[in-house]
Design a protein around this motif. Structure first.
Motif, short mmCIF file in Angstrom:
data_model
loop_
_atom_site.label_atom_id
_atom_site.label_comp_id
_atom_site.label_asym_id
_atom_site.label_seq_id
_atom_site.Cartn_x
_atom_site.Cartn_y
_atom_site.Cartn_z
N LYS A 1 -19.73 19.98 12.93
CA LYS A 1 -18.81 20.11 14.07
C LYS A 1 -19.46 19.81 15.42
O LYS A 1 -20.62 20.18 15.66
CB LYS A 1 -18.26 21.54 14.14
N TYR A 2 -18.65 19.20 16.26
CA TYR A 2 -18.97 19.02 17.69
C TYR A 2 -18.41 20.24 18.41
O TYR A 2 -17.20 20.46 18.40
CB TYR A 2 -18.32 17.71 18.13
N TRP A 3 -19.27 21.04 18.97
CA TRP A 3 -18.80 22.23 19.72
C TRP A 3 -19.81 22.51 20.80
O TRP A 3 -20.89 23.04 20.54
CB TRP A 3 -18.62 23.43 18.77
N GLY B 1 -11.77 10.32 26.71
CA GLY B 1 -10.47 11.00 26.66
C GLY B 1 -10.58 12.32 25.90
O GLY B 1 -10.12 13.36 26.37
N SER B 2 -11.21 12.27 24.75
CA SER B 2 -11.43 13.48 23.94
C SER B 2 -12.60 13.16 23.01
O SER B 2 -12.57 12.15 22.30
CB SER B 2 -10.18 13.78 23.13
N GLY B 3 -13.61 14.02 23.04
CA GLY B 3 -14.85 13.71 22.31
C GLY B 3 -14.62 13.27 20.87
O GLY B 3 -15.06 12.19 20.45
N SER B 4 -13.89 14.08 20.11
CA SER B 4 -13.74 13.79 18.69
C SER B 4 -12.97 12.48 18.45
O SER B 4 -13.04 11.92 17.36
CB SER B 4 -13.04 14.95 17.98
N ALA B 5 -12.25 12.00 19.46
CA ALA B 5 -11.48 10.75 19.30
C ALA B 5 -12.38 9.55 19.03
O ALA B 5 -11.96 8.58 18.39
CB ALA B 5 -10.64 10.49 20.56
C1 DP6 Z 1 -13.51 21.91 16.64
O1 DP6 Z 1 -12.66 16.55 20.74
O2 DP6 Z 1 -10.81 18.25 20.94
O3 DP6 Z 1 -12.40 19.83 16.33
O4 DP6 Z 1 -13.87 16.56 23.95
O5 DP6 Z 1 -12.80 18.58 24.96
O6 DP6 Z 1 -11.36 16.78 23.95
P1 DP6 Z 1 -12.70 17.51 23.92
O7 DP6 Z 1 -12.75 18.31 22.55
P2 DP6 Z 1 -12.26 17.92 21.10
O8 DP6 Z 1 -13.11 18.98 20.24
C2 DP6 Z 1 -13.03 19.00 18.86
C3 DP6 Z 1 -13.73 20.16 18.33
C4 DP6 Z 1 -13.58 20.41 16.84
C5 DP6 Z 1 -14.80 19.91 16.08
C6 DP6 Z 1 -14.93 18.42 15.85
O9 DP6 Z 1 -13.89 17.73 15.75
O10 DP6 Z 1 -16.07 17.97 15.75
#
Ligand code: DP6
Length: 364
Positions: A32-34, A164-168
């Motif tokens: 996960k990205y957190w 726009g959004s990291g996970s994108a």
């Molecule tokens: C828990 O990509 O929604 O899904 O960059 O602020 O838009 P922002 O966040 P986002 O975070 C996703 C977090 C997660 C873990 C993951 O997809 O790695």
């Protein structure tokens, strides 16, 4: 590559009007990205399965303005209806990417977007939505600069989607995408996602993901706030280094098709994500009683069936049930018999690993 490589030189062609379209999928993170730094730089590397059925389709119609507009000029339609609530997110996105797409204020855009999954299903649409929009804008840039290679278009679209959004940034290609610098992957970058370049065993091909919609309500805490709470979090550094370790371990797991270790890593990642939320200040809990009931039933079924069913979680109450394709019949039967009773209105979505975004050719 650095940010500068994504600033274009003068365009060779002109385009006054046209329409472009892309269908881009969602993705589910295994590591996960957190937590993030400034400019959407991830605090740790992550890896995800690209999904197939859960996707956003976006069309962008563009018309050149007679003179450059002081503000971004766009109309936004979600499933055929104007959607004012989405405007601020798009404004922020445009502001962040303007230096990389200098034509943005020279056009009026009509953005028409729709999701394959039910509205307010609790499934995050930011990954599929932002990647689809980034690809449409890159398609327009390609029309202004037809020499651009397909490889560069995908890379820059991932770079823009990240803003726009990291996970994108992990949704453009398939079937496994890594984002964030990791010592074992020399092509990895904090700026964009890369197709996982190491060997992957056939057991991971067509891996299944059945998404159980446990709670379809609005999230109490947005991902953006959640990421922020990793600043000054007492366990942040250990967590970031654990993500690096898990990615290292997965290299061998993917190569050998070691499902037992895969399950341990993926479930631990999901629970760690939620543990980070429970131990931040302020603390919060996104799992619901039914989330826990489902997890316990998955564990009990795995024990008695000797299948390789496992789970992962997003930043919400929904459960992603993961299993290899050759166990599909048995696991789906278990899901129907035992798990869907814990879903809101018994709703669930059968998805599987997918291969990324698709260009939707337009008649001109
Ligand atoms: C828990 O990509 O929604 O899904 O960059 O602020 O838009 P922002 O966040 P986002 O975070 C996703 C977090 C997660 C873990 C993951 O997809 O790695």
């Amino acid at each position: 590559m650095t940010e500068k490589d994504f600033v274009p030189s003068a365009y060779t062609h002109q385009k006054t009007t046209g329409k472009v379209g892309y269908r881009s999928p969602s993705n589910i993170a295994l590591v996960k990205y957190w937590g993030k730094k400034e400019n959407q730089i991830p605090a740790n590397p992550s890896i995800s399965f690209t999904l197939d059925a859960c996707a956003t389709t976006t069309f962008v119609t563009y018309d050149k303005l007679s003179k450059t507009s002081p503000d971004f000029s766009f109309d936004l339609f979600f499933e055929g209806q104007p959607k004012p609530d989405f405007r601020p997110k798009i404004e922020t996105f445009f502001k962040r990417i303007e230096q990389y797409l200098p034509f943005l204020k020279e056009y009026h855009f009509k953005i028409e977007t729709s999701n394959s999954f039910p509205h307010s299903s609790g499934i995050a649409s930011s990954a599929s939505g932002m990647s689809a929009l980034a690809l449409c804008l890159m398609q327009l840039e390609k029309e202004l600069n037809p020499n651009m290679s397909g490889e560069f278009l995908t890379k820059k679209a991932s770079f823009l989607a990240r803003l726009g959004s990291g996970s994108a940034c992990r949704s453009l290609e398939g079937d496994l995408v890594q984002w964030g610098v990791h010592e074992n992957t020399k092509e990895s970058s904090d700026l964009y996602g890369v197709k996982y370049p190491h060997e992957v065993h056939t057991v991971f091909k067509k891996y299944q993901d059945t998404i159980l919609l446990v709670d379809k309500g609005e999230k109490q805490v947005s991902s953006t706030i959640g990421h922020d709470l990793m600043h000054g979090h007492p366990f942040a550094e250990q967590r970031f280094s654990q993500a690096h370790d898990n990615l290292s371990k997965l290299k061998k797991v993917f190569k050998e098709g070691d499902l037992d270790t895969f399950i341990k890593i993926v479930e631990s990642e999901a629970l760690t994500l939620h543990a980070m939320m429970m131990t931040s200040h302020p603390y919060f809990i996104l799992m619901k009683p039914n989330t826990l009931e489902i997890i316990n039933r998955i564990w009990a079924f795995r024990e008695r069936s000797k299948t390789h069913v496992s789970f992962t979680l997003d930043a919400g109450a929904n459960v992603h049930v993961l299993y290899p394709e050759n166990e599909k019949e048995e696991v789906l039967q278990f899901i129907v018999d035992e798990l869907i009773a814990f879903c809101q209105n018994q709703q669930y979505i059968c998805d599987q690993i997918g291969f990324g975004a698709r260009f939707l050719p337009q008649e001109s």
